[in-house]
Write an enzyme that holds these catalytic residues in place. Structure first.
Site, short mmCIF file in Angstrom:
data_model
loop_
_atom_site.label_atom_id
_atom_site.label_comp_id
_atom_site.label_asym_id
_atom_site.label_seq_id
_atom_site.Cartn_x
_atom_site.Cartn_y
_atom_site.Cartn_z
CG ASP A 100 -2.06 -0.95 1.13
OD1 ASP A 100 -2.26 -1.52 0.05
OD2 ASP A 100 -2.77 -1.14 2.15
CE LYS A 103 -7.59 -0.22 -4.49
NZ LYS A 103 -7.69 0.10 -5.92
CG MET A 136 -10.42 5.55 4.35
SD MET A 136 -10.77 4.10 3.31
CE MET A 136 -11.88 3.16 4.39
#
Length: 270
Positions: free
Chosen positions: A52, A74, A186
């Site tokens: 990641d 991402k 998030m």
């Protein structure tokens, strides 16, 4: 770097990463010291580490000198690798006989899309293993003296994603009505609509709220405010991802500890 590669694991039974296998490994919330022994064992055996974006470089430095790295992270609002492409890449690497570690922040199965990846591996007859990691939604709280559970404050804790999606995401008013603390991953770009929806569900404007950024890393910080004011405070502070939004009475426990520490220090100085 050389010293980190010479770490010797205790004489305990740790599995061997075989050729053609893919292990999904939780790297924890950030700090290398919060890796599990099994995660360290996997990293040190890998031929290829598919990782990641937010994996600490000090964690990657634990790999053997010949290991190769493929970044597939991402990041919200930025060009990112497609999930299907990532999953297929794991299959290709395994079929090439590589020892593959898919290194994910936190825990692979907590908002990490690890389930999608193991489904692809299983459907393609690729041997896999999943190694859990500390999720930031719990470890990040502890790092800032916020208990995930505290007798007299809560009987549950809710982990949720802040991605609203095309249909507006979760039923935030219903979650508000549970009266239990929320830890929202998030949520940097969606703080305002989420906090508005929680207030619509009955949470008081003065409900203690915090944003924890880059938990357990050298850049870690916390911003404490109220449900009514946290969105403006976050904008003024230019809070950046990765960050957690924490809502509920457990946030106030930090104040209790601070007050106790101040009292003890005053008594010690007297």
């Amino acid at each position: 770097m050389a010293a980190s590669r010479s770490l010797v694991l205790p004489a305990i039974d740790l599995p061997e990463l075989g050729r053609g296998e893919v292990w999904l490994v939780g790297a924890g919330p950030g700090a290398p010291g919060l890796l599990t022994l099994e995660a360290l064992n996997a990293i040190q055996q890998a031929d290829v580490i598919v990782h990641d974006a937010l994996i600490d470089p000090r964690v990657l430095a634990l790999a053997k000198p010949t290991a190769r790295f493929e970044a597939v992270g991402k990041r919200g609002g930025r060009p990112s690798a497609d999930q299907d492409d990532i999953s297929e890449r794991l299959v290709v690497l395994a079929r090439n006989g590589e020892r593959v570690v898919r290194l994910k922040g936190g825990d692979p199965f907590v908002f990490g899309r690890g389930g999608e990846e193991v489904l692809t591996l299983a459907q393609n007859d690729v041997a896999f293993r999943v190694l859990p990691g500390l999720t930031a939604g719990l470890a990040g709280l502890t790092a800032f003296s916020i208990p995930a559970t505290m007798r007299g404050l809560n009987q549950a804790i809710i982990l949720a994603t802040g991605h609203l999606g095309a249909e507006g995401g979760l039923d935030w008013p219903a979650l508000a009505r549970t009266g239990q603390p929320l830890v929202i991953y998030m949520a940097v770009r969606t703080i305002a609509p989420i906090t508005e929806a929680l207030r619509a569900g009955g949470l008081a404007p003065e409900t203690a709220t915090a944003i924890i950024s880059a938990a357990t890393t050298p850049a870690a910080s916390i911003l404490v405010s109220t449900l009514a004011e946290i969105a403006d405070a976050a904008e003024a502070a230019a809070v950046a991802a990765p960050a957690l939004l924490v809502v509920g009475s457990i946030v106030s426990f930090r104040d209790t500890l601070d007050q106790l520490a101040t009292t003890l220090q005053t008594e010690a100085d007297a």
